[in-house]
Design a protein around this motif. Structure first.
Motif, mmCIF file in Angstrom:
data_model
loop_
_atom_site.group_PDB
_atom_site.id
_atom_site.type_symbol
_atom_site.label_atom_id
_atom_site.label_comp_id
_atom_site.label_asym_id
_atom_site.label_seq_id
_atom_site.Cartn_x
_atom_site.Cartn_y
_atom_site.Cartn_z
ATOM 1 N N LYS A 1 1.253 -6.738 4.028
ATOM 2 C CA LYS A 1 0.060 -7.365 3.436
ATOM 3 C C LYS A 1 -0.990 -7.547 4.482
ATOM 4 O O LYS A 1 -0.840 -7.636 5.606
ATOM 5 N N GLY B 1 0.812 -1.213 0.000
ATOM 6 C CA GLY B 1 0.000 0.000 0.000
ATOM 7 C C GLY B 1 0.843 1.259 0.000
ATOM 8 O O GLY B 1 2.032 1.251 0.342
ATOM 9 N N THR B 2 0.197 2.348 -0.348
ATOM 10 C CA THR B 2 0.889 3.636 -0.441
ATOM 11 C C THR B 2 1.446 4.076 0.905
ATOM 12 O O THR B 2 2.560 4.583 0.989
#
Length: 61
Positions: free
Chosen positions: A61, A26-27
């Motif tokens: 994750k 993710g960012t």
């Protein structure tokens, strides 16, 4: 001599950040990792290249 070490550190940091942003995470995770690597200088680079590079996607994750 110190200038060469500084340039090598900057180049390796840029390469590490580019590698982090290519990962499938993710960012927010990308930004956190990039800031940690940039703020911890040589220690952060060593930890990233020797250990975290392989485990980064599993951690976020």
């Amino acid at each position: 001599m110190a200038y060469i070490v500084y340039i090598i550190g900057v180049v390796l940091s840029i390469m590490a950040v580019i590698d982090i942003f290519k990962k499938n995470i993710g960012t927010v995770g990308k930004i956190i990792c990039a800031v940690i690597v940039l703020c911890t200088s040589w220690i952060g680079l060593a930890v990233y290249y020797l250990f975290a590079k392989k485990h980064l996607e599993a951690w976020f994750k």
